[in-house]
Design a protein around this motif. Structure first.
Motif, PDB file in Angstrom:
ATOM      1  N   VAL A 188       0.838  -1.152  -0.110  1.00 23.15           N
ATOM      2  CA  VAL A 188       0.086   0.144   0.100  1.00 23.15           C
ATOM      3  C   VAL A 188       0.750   1.411   0.040  1.00 23.15           C
ATOM      4  CG1 VAL A 188      -1.795   1.243   1.344  1.00 23.15           C
ATOM      5  CG2 VAL A 188      -2.053  -1.116   0.881  1.00 23.15           C
ATOM      6  N   ALA A 189       2.110   1.328   0.628  1.00 18.63           N
ATOM      7  CA  ALA A 189       3.064   2.302   0.727  1.00 18.63           C
ATOM      8  C   ALA A 189       3.192   2.558  -0.552  1.00 18.63           C
ATOM      9  CB  ALA A 189       3.921   2.084   1.643  1.00 18.63           C
ATOM     10  N   ASP A 190       3.813   1.622  -1.401  1.00 19.40           N
ATOM     11  CA  ASP A 190       4.272   1.675  -2.959  1.00 19.40           C
ATOM     12  C   ASP A 190       3.235   2.315  -3.715  1.00 19.40           C
ATOM     13  OD1 ASP A 190       6.834   1.104  -2.152  1.00 19.40           O
ATOM     14  OD2 ASP A 190       6.307  -1.185  -2.643  1.00 19.40           O
ATOM     15  N   LEU A 191       1.939   1.789  -3.354  1.00 20.54           N
ATOM     16  CA  LEU A 191       0.775   2.265  -4.240  1.00 20.54           C
ATOM     17  C   LEU A 191       0.493   3.613  -3.978  1.00 20.54           C
ATOM     18  CD1 LEU A 191      -1.869   2.059  -5.858  1.00 20.54           C
ATOM     19  CD2 LEU A 191      -2.769   1.006  -3.560  1.00 20.54           C
ATOM     20  N   ILE A 192       0.526   4.164  -2.703  1.00 21.12           N
ATOM     21  CA  ILE A 192       0.349   5.428  -2.477  1.00 21.12           C
ATOM     22  C   ILE A 192       1.504   6.448  -3.377  1.00 21.12           C
ATOM     23  CG2 ILE A 192       0.458   7.328  -0.756  1.00 21.12           C
ATOM     24  CD1 ILE A 192      -0.762   5.188   1.304  1.00 21.12           C
ATOM     25  N   LYS A 193       2.745   5.940  -3.083  1.00 19.03           N
ATOM     26  CA  LYS A 193       3.735   6.746  -3.953  1.00 19.03           C
ATOM     27  C   LYS A 193       3.519   6.651  -5.670  1.00 19.03           C
ATOM     28  CE  LYS A 193       8.797   6.959  -3.941  1.00 19.03           C
ATOM     29  NZ  LYS A 193       9.135   8.175  -3.177  1.00 19.03           N
ATOM     30  N   ARG A 194       2.904   5.652  -5.870  1.00 16.53           N
ATOM     31  CA  ARG A 194       2.803   5.560  -7.388  1.00 16.53           C
ATOM     32  C   ARG A 194       1.505   6.526  -7.630  1.00 16.53           C
ATOM     33  NH1 ARG A 194       2.691   0.305  -7.621  1.00 16.53           N
ATOM     34  NH2 ARG A 194       0.350   0.057  -8.251  1.00 16.53           N
ATOM     35  N   VAL A 195       0.464   6.601  -6.873  1.00 14.17           N
ATOM     36  CA  VAL A 195      -0.611   7.177  -7.202  1.00 14.17           C
ATOM     37  C   VAL A 195      -0.678   8.864  -6.980  1.00 14.17           C
ATOM     38  CG1 VAL A 195      -2.156   5.217  -6.974  1.00 14.17           C
ATOM     39  CG2 VAL A 195      -1.822   7.085  -5.178  1.00 14.17           C
ATOM     40  N   ALA A 196       0.411   9.147  -6.115  1.00 14.11           N
ATOM     41  CA  ALA A 196       0.708  10.483  -5.804  1.00 14.11           C
ATOM     42  C   ALA A 196       1.895  10.930  -7.028  1.00 14.11           C
ATOM     43  CB  ALA A 196       1.416  10.658  -4.683  1.00 14.11           C
ATOM     44  N   ALA A 197       2.018  10.236  -8.112  1.00 12.28           N
ATOM     45  CA  ALA A 197       2.900  10.907  -9.198  1.00 12.28           C
ATOM     46  C   ALA A 197       2.496  12.278  -9.950  1.00 12.28           C
ATOM     47  CB  ALA A 197       3.049   9.787 -10.057  1.00 12.28           C
ATOM     48  N   ASN A 198       1.016  12.442  -9.912  1.00 14.23           N
ATOM     49  CA  ASN A 198       0.453  13.787 -10.657  1.00 14.23           C
ATOM     50  C   ASN A 198      -0.427  14.253  -9.440  1.00 14.23           C
ATOM     51  OD1 ASN A 198      -1.313  11.718 -10.727  1.00 14.23           O
ATOM     52  ND2 ASN A 198      -1.726  12.052 -12.876  1.00 14.23           N
ATOM     53  N   ARG A 199      -0.526  14.356  -8.377  1.00 10.91           N
ATOM     54  CA  ARG A 199      -1.420  14.704  -7.507  1.00 10.91           C
ATOM     55  C   ARG A 199      -0.759  15.011  -6.085  1.00 10.91           C
ATOM     56  NH1 ARG A 199      -3.636  10.147  -8.858  1.00 10.91           N
ATOM     57  NH2 ARG A 199      -5.288  11.254 -10.051  1.00 10.91           N
ATOM     58  N   THR A 200      -1.389  15.582  -4.810  1.00 10.62           N
ATOM     59  CA  THR A 200      -0.857  15.782  -3.830  1.00 10.62           C
ATOM     60  C   THR A 200      -1.593  14.936  -2.733  1.00 10.62           C
ATOM     61  OG1 THR A 200      -0.557  18.196  -4.422  1.00 10.62           O
ATOM     62  CG2 THR A 200      -0.306  17.597  -2.338  1.00 10.62           C
ATOM     63  N   VAL A 201      -0.815  14.374  -1.886  1.00 13.47           N
ATOM     64  CA  VAL A 201      -1.360  13.581  -0.789  1.00 13.47           C
ATOM     65  C   VAL A 201      -0.983  14.037   0.565  1.00 13.47           C
ATOM     66  CG1 VAL A 201      -1.165  11.237   0.228  1.00 13.47           C
ATOM     67  CG2 VAL A 201      -1.342  11.473  -2.199  1.00 13.47           C
ATOM     68  N   LEU A 202      -2.141  14.315   1.434  1.00 14.67           N
ATOM     69  CA  LEU A 202      -1.879  14.666   2.982  1.00 14.67           C
ATOM     70  C   LEU A 202      -2.315  13.408   3.536  1.00 14.67           C
ATOM     71  CD1 LEU A 202      -1.092  16.496   5.211  1.00 14.67           C
ATOM     72  CD2 LEU A 202      -3.344  17.428   4.967  1.00 14.67           C
ATOM     73  N   MET A 203      -1.300  12.903   4.292  1.00 18.18           N
ATOM     74  CA  MET A 203      -1.919  11.588   5.014  1.00 18.18           C
ATOM     75  C   MET A 203      -1.692  11.646   6.593  1.00 18.18           C
ATOM     76  SD  MET A 203       0.962   9.238   3.516  1.00 18.18           S
ATOM     77  CE  MET A 203       0.560   7.660   4.374  1.00 18.18           C
ATOM     78  N   VAL A 204      -2.408  11.029   7.292  1.00 18.51           N
ATOM     79  CA  VAL A 204      -2.139  10.562   8.755  1.00 18.51           C
ATOM     80  C   VAL A 204      -1.719   9.134   8.870  1.00 18.51           C
ATOM     81  CG1 VAL A 204      -3.274  10.499  11.182  1.00 18.51           C
ATOM     82  CG2 VAL A 204      -3.914  12.496   9.802  1.00 18.51           C
ATOM     83  N   GLU A 205      -0.568   9.058   9.323  1.00 18.87           N
ATOM     84  CA  GLU A 205       0.037   7.717   9.453  1.00 18.87           C
ATOM     85  C   GLU A 205       1.002   7.414  10.707  1.00 18.87           C
ATOM     86  OE1 GLU A 205       0.723   4.195   8.984  1.00 18.87           O
ATOM     87  OE2 GLU A 205      -0.216   4.899   7.104  1.00 18.87           O
ATOM     88  N   HIS A 206       0.652   6.376  11.366  1.00 18.67           N
ATOM     89  CA  HIS A 206       1.409   6.008  12.560  1.00 18.67           C
ATOM     90  C   HIS A 206       2.789   5.330  12.085  1.00 18.67           C
ATOM     91  CE1 HIS A 206      -1.895   6.572  15.125  1.00 18.67           C
ATOM     92  NE2 HIS A 206      -1.154   7.115  15.981  1.00 18.67           N
ATOM     93  N   ASN A 207       2.737   4.473  10.924  1.00 16.53           N
ATOM     94  CA  ASN A 207       3.883   3.723  10.663  1.00 16.53           C
ATOM     95  C   ASN A 207       4.874   4.554  10.317  1.00 16.53           C
ATOM     96  OD1 ASN A 207       5.542   2.048   9.064  1.00 16.53           O
ATOM     97  ND2 ASN A 207       4.062   0.357   9.483  1.00 16.53           N
ATOM     98  N   LEU A 208       6.090   4.476  10.964  1.00 18.74           N
ATOM     99  CA  LEU A 208       7.192   5.548  10.861  1.00 18.74           C
ATOM    100  C   LEU A 208       8.048   5.002   9.692  1.00 18.74           C
ATOM    101  CD1 LEU A 208       8.601   6.512  14.391  1.00 18.74           C
ATOM    102  CD2 LEU A 208       6.826   7.864  12.800  1.00 18.74           C
ATOM    103  N   GLY A 209       8.137   3.399   9.520  1.00 18.11           N
ATOM    104  CA  GLY A 209       8.569   3.214   8.140  1.00 18.11           C
ATOM    105  C   GLY A 209       7.806   3.519   6.935  1.00 18.11           C
ATOM    106  N   VAL A 210       6.781   3.712   6.817  1.00 13.47           N
ATOM    107  CA  VAL A 210       6.105   4.172   5.766  1.00 13.47           C
ATOM    108  C   VAL A 210       6.307   5.696   5.444  1.00 13.47           C
ATOM    109  CG1 VAL A 210       3.662   4.896   4.760  1.00 13.47           C
ATOM    110  CG2 VAL A 210       4.114   2.572   5.841  1.00 13.47           C
ATOM    111  N   VAL A 211       6.277   6.360   6.628  1.00 12.41           N
ATOM    112  CA  VAL A 211       6.355   7.781   6.567  1.00 12.41           C
ATOM    113  C   VAL A 211       7.871   8.249   5.763  1.00 12.41           C
ATOM    114  CG1 VAL A 211       6.925   9.820   8.041  1.00 12.41           C
ATOM    115  CG2 VAL A 211       5.111   8.424   8.357  1.00 12.41           C
ATOM    116  N   SER A 212       8.896   7.375   6.464  1.00 10.51           N
ATOM    117  CA  SER A 212      10.203   7.863   6.094  1.00 10.51           C
ATOM    118  C   SER A 212      10.615   7.246   4.671  1.00 10.51           C
ATOM    119  CB  SER A 212      11.194   7.120   6.954  1.00 10.51           C
ATOM    120  OG  SER A 212      10.937   5.565   6.897  1.00 10.51           O
TER     121      SER A 212
END
Length: 251
Positions: A188-212
């Motif tokens: 899902v982290a990779d998916l978010i990175k991919r779909v964010a290619a041509n838009r902006t994402v603001l996310m609340v996230e607890h998983n610091l591995g994902v955030v980093s």
């Protein structure tokens, strides 16, 4: 208001009977980036999301989207501007197929949601775009699967597909990897990175591995106020953040 920033808040504040849940938050979300809100439980992250999407009305402060003051607007108006929160439109109907779920989201964009008199075949025109969206979130092979049978991580991917169907300019994702196993989190982290290619994402996230791994900028909240902000390398080295957040995350 700078055109570099798609979303800006000024002194955004929310009080509940004397309790300050969000305290003069100044957010600046740069266009085309992934921006995370992190912080310990009770820091005010979800309340900020609720203020941005007008599920709550600010006590004080302003919200600007694309340079326009949207503070007085209602949730539906803000969604029409292109600010879409994942759960708002993730109409995941458990007993419909994955393809049918995405088609319903596309139907909303067309404004034909309530045309009950039309033949179901009239929706076939949406199949091509629906399959493109499923391809984008690695669900093409699940198109005919009944949604209730999807693994949890795949259901979250379907929610992102239904969000994308509304063509958001700014996607708000509230803890998109919550409750997932390690493999699903990575997918899902990779998916978010991919779909964010041509838009902006603001996310609340607890998983610091994902955030980093995927976020360009991180805003750390504590007791409703901004404690620190910057890229992960800077924020994660901040002594105040380590005390307020990292300690609770790892201790």
């Amino acid at each position: 208001m700078s055109t570099d920033y798609i979303l800006q808040t000024r002194d955004l504040t929310k009080e509940f009977k004397g309790f300050v849940a969000v305290d003069k938050v100044n957010l600046q979300v740069q266009r085309g980036t992934i921006h995370a809100l992190i912080g310990p439980n009770g820091a005010g992250k979800t309340t900020v999301f609720n203020l941005l999407t007008k599920f709550l009305t600010p006590t004080r402060g302003t919200i600007h989207f694309n340079g326009i003051d949207i503070t007085p607007e209602r949730s539906a108006q803000i969604a029409r501007r292109g600010v879409v929160r994942s759960f708002q439109i993730s109409a995941v109907f458990p007993h419909l197929s994955v393809l049918e779920n995405v088609r319903i989201a596309l139907q909303r964009k067309l404004g034909t949601s309530f045309h009950f008199w039309r033949s179901a075949k009239s929706l076939d025109v949406l199949n091509g775009r629906a399959m493109e969206l499923l391809e984008a979130v690695d669900l093409r092979s699940f198109a005919d699967t009944v949604t209730v049978e999807l693994p949890y991580g795949r259901k979250r991917a379907l929610e992102i597909a239904t969000t994308l169907a509304l063509e958001p300019e700014l996607m708000l994702l509230d803890e998109p990897t919550q409750g997932m196993g390690h493999e699903d989190v990575g997918r899902v982290a990779d998916l978010i990175k991919r779909v964010a290619a041509n838009r902006t994402v603001l996310m609340v996230e607890h998983n610091l591995g994902v955030v980093s791994h995927i976020c360009d900028t991180i805003t750390v909240l504590q007791r409703g106020a901004v404690l620190a902000e910057g890229p992960y390398e800077v924020v994660s080295a901040d002594a105040r953040v380590l005390e307020a957040y990292m300690g609770t995350a790892h201790g």
